[in-house]
Design a protein around this motif. Sequence first.
Motif, mmCIF file in Angstrom:
data_model
loop_
_atom_site.group_PDB
_atom_site.id
_atom_site.type_symbol
_atom_site.label_atom_id
_atom_site.label_comp_id
_atom_site.label_asym_id
_atom_site.label_seq_id
_atom_site.Cartn_x
_atom_site.Cartn_y
_atom_site.Cartn_z
ATOM 1 N N LEU A 4 18.462 27.918 52.301
ATOM 2 C CA LEU A 4 17.999 27.484 50.991
ATOM 3 C C LEU A 4 17.451 28.727 50.317
ATOM 4 C CD1 LEU A 4 17.150 25.287 48.919
ATOM 5 C CD2 LEU A 4 15.022 25.087 50.207
ATOM 6 N N ILE A 5 18.028 29.103 49.177
ATOM 7 C CA ILE A 5 17.602 30.336 48.499
ATOM 8 C C ILE A 5 17.100 29.994 47.103
ATOM 9 C CG2 ILE A 5 18.347 32.583 47.629
ATOM 10 C CD1 ILE A 5 20.393 32.633 49.901
ATOM 11 N N ILE A 6 15.922 30.513 46.778
ATOM 12 C CA ILE A 6 15.305 30.305 45.470
ATOM 13 C C ILE A 6 15.016 31.675 44.876
ATOM 14 C CG2 ILE A 6 13.336 29.341 44.225
ATOM 15 C CD1 ILE A 6 13.011 27.394 46.629
ATOM 16 N N GLN A 7 15.481 31.926 43.651
ATOM 17 C CA GLN A 7 15.163 33.175 42.973
ATOM 18 C C GLN A 7 13.943 32.957 42.093
ATOM 19 O OE1 GLN A 7 18.883 34.203 41.015
ATOM 20 N NE2 GLN A 7 19.409 35.529 42.730
ATOM 21 N N VAL A 8 12.949 33.829 42.271
ATOM 22 C CA VAL A 8 11.697 33.710 41.537
ATOM 23 C C VAL A 8 11.024 35.079 41.493
ATOM 24 C CG1 VAL A 8 10.388 32.992 43.579
ATOM 25 C CG2 VAL A 8 9.565 32.325 41.338
ATOM 26 N N PHE A 9 10.318 35.387 40.418
ATOM 27 C CA PHE A 9 9.588 36.643 40.236
ATOM 28 C C PHE A 9 10.473 37.858 40.512
ATOM 29 C CE2 PHE A 9 6.179 33.587 41.533
ATOM 30 C CZ PHE A 9 5.602 33.468 40.278
ATOM 31 N N ASP A 10 11.701 37.824 40.029
ATOM 32 C CA ASP A 10 12.699 38.886 40.192
ATOM 33 C C ASP A 10 13.048 39.184 41.642
ATOM 34 O OD1 ASP A 10 13.272 39.233 37.553
ATOM 35 O OD2 ASP A 10 11.929 40.932 37.267
ATOM 36 N N GLY A 11 12.696 38.300 42.541
ATOM 37 C CA GLY A 11 13.048 38.426 43.947
ATOM 38 C C GLY A 11 13.614 37.111 44.432
ATOM 39 N N TYR A 12 13.573 36.882 45.736
ATOM 40 C CA TYR A 12 14.072 35.612 46.244
ATOM 41 C C TYR A 12 13.292 35.173 47.474
ATOM 42 C CZ TYR A 12 16.456 38.020 50.088
ATOM 43 O OH TYR A 12 16.727 38.763 51.199
ATOM 44 N N ILE A 13 13.331 33.859 47.706
ATOM 45 C CA ILE A 13 12.800 33.241 48.919
ATOM 46 C C ILE A 13 13.989 32.594 49.612
ATOM 47 C CG2 ILE A 13 11.313 31.452 49.885
ATOM 48 C CD1 ILE A 13 9.562 31.679 47.424
ATOM 49 N N SER A 14 14.106 32.825 50.907
ATOM 50 C CA SER A 14 15.174 32.230 51.701
ATOM 51 C C SER A 14 14.548 31.466 52.859
ATOM 52 C CB SER A 14 16.102 33.329 52.236
ATOM 53 O OG SER A 14 17.004 32.796 53.176
ATOM 54 N N ALA A 15 14.932 30.193 53.009
ATOM 55 C CA ALA A 15 14.469 29.378 54.135
ATOM 56 C C ALA A 15 15.670 29.067 55.017
ATOM 57 C CB ALA A 15 13.815 28.102 53.641
ATOM 58 N N THR A 16 15.571 29.404 56.291
ATOM 59 C CA THR A 16 16.629 29.106 57.249
ATOM 60 C C THR A 16 16.042 28.251 58.365
ATOM 61 O OG1 THR A 16 16.190 31.153 58.466
ATOM 62 C CG2 THR A 16 17.921 31.223 56.778
ATOM 63 N N GLY A 17 16.915 27.614 59.129
ATOM 64 C CA GLY A 17 16.439 26.750 60.214
ATOM 65 C C GLY A 17 15.599 25.608 59.685
ATOM 66 N N LEU A 18 15.860 25.213 58.449
ATOM 67 C CA LEU A 18 15.045 24.181 57.797
ATOM 68 C C LEU A 18 15.349 22.813 58.393
ATOM 69 C CD1 LEU A 18 13.055 23.516 55.480
ATOM 70 C CD2 LEU A 18 15.016 23.298 53.977
ATOM 71 N N ARG A 19 14.326 22.166 58.901
ATOM 72 C CA ARG A 19 14.428 20.794 59.411
ATOM 73 C C ARG A 19 13.272 19.993 58.842
ATOM 74 N NH1 ARG A 19 13.824 20.367 65.292
ATOM 75 N NH2 ARG A 19 12.417 22.114 65.037
ATOM 76 N N ILE A 20 13.589 18.841 58.272
ATOM 77 C CA ILE A 20 12.559 17.927 57.783
ATOM 78 C C ILE A 20 12.755 16.607 58.521
ATOM 79 C CG2 ILE A 20 11.570 16.733 55.810
ATOM 80 C CD1 ILE A 20 12.698 18.956 54.035
ATOM 81 N N ILE A 21 11.718 16.170 59.194
ATOM 82 C CA ILE A 21 11.769 14.940 59.985
ATOM 83 C C ILE A 21 10.882 13.905 59.314
ATOM 84 C CG2 ILE A 21 11.294 13.938 62.261
ATOM 85 C CD1 ILE A 21 11.738 16.859 63.338
ATOM 86 N N GLU A 22 11.444 12.735 59.036
ATOM 87 C CA GLU A 22 10.756 11.629 58.366
ATOM 88 C C GLU A 22 10.096 12.069 57.062
ATOM 89 O OE1 GLU A 22 8.122 9.517 60.978
ATOM 90 O OE2 GLU A 22 9.590 9.449 62.590
ATOM 91 N N PRO A 23 10.877 12.617 56.097
ATOM 92 C CA PRO A 23 10.281 13.135 54.859
ATOM 93 C C PRO A 23 9.511 12.092 54.055
ATOM 94 C CG PRO A 23 12.650 12.986 54.654
ATOM 95 C CD PRO A 23 12.329 12.689 56.080
ATOM 96 N N PHE A 24 9.872 10.819 54.179
ATOM 97 C CA PHE A 24 9.172 9.778 53.439
ATOM 98 C C PHE A 24 8.312 8.911 54.347
ATOM 99 C CE2 PHE A 24 13.145 10.712 51.136
ATOM 100 C CZ PHE A 24 12.573 11.302 50.024
ATOM 101 N N GLY A 25 8.136 9.343 55.599
ATOM 102 C CA GLY A 25 7.314 8.606 56.551
ATOM 103 C C GLY A 25 5.837 8.899 56.352
ATOM 104 N N LEU A 26 5.028 8.327 57.222
ATOM 105 C CA LEU A 26 3.577 8.539 57.130
ATOM 106 C C LEU A 26 3.178 9.970 57.462
ATOM 107 C CD1 LEU A 26 2.259 5.231 58.743
ATOM 108 C CD2 LEU A 26 2.273 5.876 56.321
ATOM 109 N N LEU A 27 3.916 10.606 58.369
ATOM 110 C CA LEU A 27 3.582 11.969 58.780
ATOM 111 C C LEU A 27 4.843 12.830 58.821
ATOM 112 C CD1 LEU A 27 0.792 13.057 59.391
ATOM 113 C CD2 LEU A 27 1.254 12.763 61.812
ATOM 114 N N PRO A 28 5.347 13.235 57.630
ATOM 115 C CA PRO A 28 6.558 14.065 57.625
ATOM 116 C C PRO A 28 6.303 15.406 58.303
ATOM 117 C CG PRO A 28 5.607 13.891 55.421
ATOM 118 C CD PRO A 28 4.815 13.008 56.306
ATOM 119 N N ARG A 29 7.347 15.926 58.981
ATOM 120 C CA ARG A 29 7.241 17.214 59.656
ATOM 121 C C ARG A 29 8.313 18.144 59.110
ATOM 122 N NH1 ARG A 29 7.109 13.465 63.590
ATOM 123 N NH2 ARG A 29 9.063 14.117 64.565
ATOM 124 N N LEU A 30 7.961 19.423 58.977
ATOM 125 C CA LEU A 30 8.883 20.430 58.473
ATOM 126 C C LEU A 30 8.824 21.643 59.385
ATOM 127 C CD1 LEU A 30 9.598 21.574 54.948
ATOM 128 C CD2 LEU A 30 8.687 23.281 56.493
#
Length: 193
Positions: A4-30
Amino acid sequence: DGALIIQVFDGYISATGLRIIEPFGLLPRLYAEVEMRHFDLGQLTETFSFGNITGFIDGDIKGLEMTGWKPLRFDARIESSPGDYRKRISQRAVENITALGGGGASAAIQRSFLRFFEEFGYSRLGLTCVLRDGVCEMGGVEGVKQGTQGYIIVKGGGVPAINVIGYNHRVDWEELVSRLKRITENNLQPVIK
């Protein structure tokens, strides 16, 4: 399976190995590995009313683990990007950085001849945080001279130059976040156009 790549402030943020477990549950984990490169500090510090810093930073957040959208653990490092570019930091930014660890260094600046300067040169800046059990183990771009317990957050360079040294190696995460919020909230000023 990608990044997941986001360009911001003339640079970028890259997230790899991204896992979201139960995003809408009581205790989502990332879980993720995060890399940020070549962020323009001028744009970043202007956006968050922190004081002015010119230059660029890179950062890594290894082993990010969040529960309920709050960080539980990570190994983070931000540091000035390599390269030849203008590196200046305003007195207000220095005061805000020192406010994260207490007002001692800020008070020393105000009492010295350095209070007559609006900005200072730096050669490197950076901060590390290893978060475990709600406590952040802090570090900087390098340690200070042997026999002292501090770490350098901003290493001076040019004229006039200033070093910003941190002494608190263990900081409560919630306290650190609340200090950041206070600094940015206190610096907000209305923009009239």
